[in-house]
Design a protein around this motif. Structure first.
Motif, short mmCIF file in Angstrom:
data_model
loop_
_atom_site.label_atom_id
_atom_site.label_comp_id
_atom_site.label_asym_id
_atom_site.label_seq_id
_atom_site.Cartn_x
_atom_site.Cartn_y
_atom_site.Cartn_z
N ARG A 292 0.88 -1.29 0.21
CA ARG A 292 0.07 0.21 0.01
C ARG A 292 0.83 1.13 0.00
O ARG A 292 1.64 1.52 0.65
CB ARG A 292 -0.83 0.03 1.25
CG ARG A 292 -2.11 -0.90 1.39
CD ARG A 292 -2.79 -1.07 2.41
NE ARG A 292 -1.99 -1.49 3.53
CZ ARG A 292 -2.43 -1.50 4.89
NH1 ARG A 292 -3.36 -0.80 5.28
NH2 ARG A 292 -1.45 -1.73 5.94
N GLY A 293 0.77 2.07 -1.03
CA GLY A 293 1.27 3.31 -1.07
C GLY A 293 2.78 3.11 -1.48
O GLY A 293 3.34 4.17 -1.51
N ALA A 294 3.19 2.03 -1.78
CA ALA A 294 4.74 1.76 -2.32
C ALA A 294 4.84 2.54 -3.53
O ALA A 294 3.96 2.72 -4.57
CB ALA A 294 5.06 0.38 -2.30
N ASP A 295 6.06 2.94 -3.84
CA ASP A 295 6.32 3.30 -5.22
C ASP A 295 7.22 2.57 -6.02
O ASP A 295 8.43 2.15 -5.63
CB ASP A 295 7.16 4.62 -5.02
CG ASP A 295 7.49 5.57 -6.37
OD1 ASP A 295 7.33 5.03 -7.37
OD2 ASP A 295 8.04 6.66 -6.38
N LEU A 296 6.78 1.96 -7.10
CA LEU A 296 7.51 0.66 -7.86
C LEU A 296 7.78 1.33 -9.12
O LEU A 296 7.82 0.61 -10.24
CB LEU A 296 6.46 -0.32 -8.01
CG LEU A 296 6.12 -1.13 -6.74
CD1 LEU A 296 4.87 -1.79 -6.74
CD2 LEU A 296 7.21 -2.01 -6.25
N THR A 297 7.94 2.54 -9.52
CA THR A 297 8.37 3.43 -10.52
C THR A 297 9.82 2.69 -11.22
O THR A 297 10.63 2.72 -10.36
CB THR A 297 8.24 4.90 -10.42
OG1 THR A 297 7.27 5.18 -10.03
CG2 THR A 297 8.86 5.58 -11.84
N GLY A 298 9.53 2.03 -12.22
CA GLY A 298 10.78 1.54 -12.70
C GLY A 298 11.24 0.30 -12.44
O GLY A 298 12.46 -0.25 -12.72
#
Length: 204
Positions: free
Chosen positions: A143-149
């Motif tokens: 939840r709310g994690a940033d998995l960009t790239g």
């Protein structure tokens, strides 16, 4: 009469000369054939030896490659273990008293390939550019994690992963993720829920 006898002797001498010449030629041909056969045998032996040497080189190369691959795998496992030990205070099991306190883990560009993140609490974690290929994402909280790239495992290998509308999936197709998810509560979803979870959510 003597003329016929001389002619007969001359013919016999000629025939014997041709016979001797033919025998000599036959001997020469046999020697040449034997020499050629020996040369072919030597070439075959050399070729067989070269093949054996090549097979030995290939075998040594394959053994060396397997050894290097095993060593690299061990080093990678050690690196993953070290990463998990480093962030032990930030990556915690979901169902613990410290769940609310553990969040915002900074794991950008971390190599978590094949890491076991079962039940890990990665709420609001920075996973930008992280390598999660073949990682075990079972009941993981993103939840709310940033998995960009980030490089993620195949969606069908993920089980009961929790995410929210604040989760940033980067290059991953959000529509596909949403299609595979059920809504747990407002803004919170379960990706690839188990049958029991689906039944529970339907009952509620």
């Amino acid at each position: 009469m003597r003329g016929h006898l001389d002619a007969a002797r001359a013919a016999q001498a000629h025939a014997e000369g041709e016979r001797d010449a033919a025998a000599a030629n036959s001997t020469i041909a046999a020697d040449e054939i034997a020499t050629l056969r020996q040369r072919l045998d030597d070439q075959a032996t050399e070729h067989h030896y070269q093949l054996e040497q090549r097979d030995m080189e290939y075998s040594r190369a394959i053994t060396a490659a397997h050894t290097m691959a095993d060593r690299a795998a061990c080093e990678h496992r050690d690196q993953v273990s070290e990463i998990l030990r480093t962030y032990r205070g930030q990556i915690s099991p979901m169902h613990t008293d410290r769940q609310v306190e553990q969040h915002d883990a900074d794991l950008h560009d971390a190599n978590l390939t094949e890491a076991n993140l079962t039940s890990a609490n990665l709420t609001a974690a920075n996973l930008t550019g992280a390598h999660l290929t073949a990682a075990k994402l079972i009941r993981t909280d993103l939840r709310g994690a940033d998995l960009t790239g980030a490089n993620l495992p195949q969606i069908d290998t993920i089980t009961a992963l929790m995410w929210s509308t604040e989760t940033r999936w980067g290059r991953r197709d959000v529509d596909e993720i949403r299609a595979r998810s059920v809504e747990l509560r407002a803004g919170v979803f379960i990706l690839n829920p188990t049958g029991q979870q689906v039944d529970t959510l339907v009952d509620h």
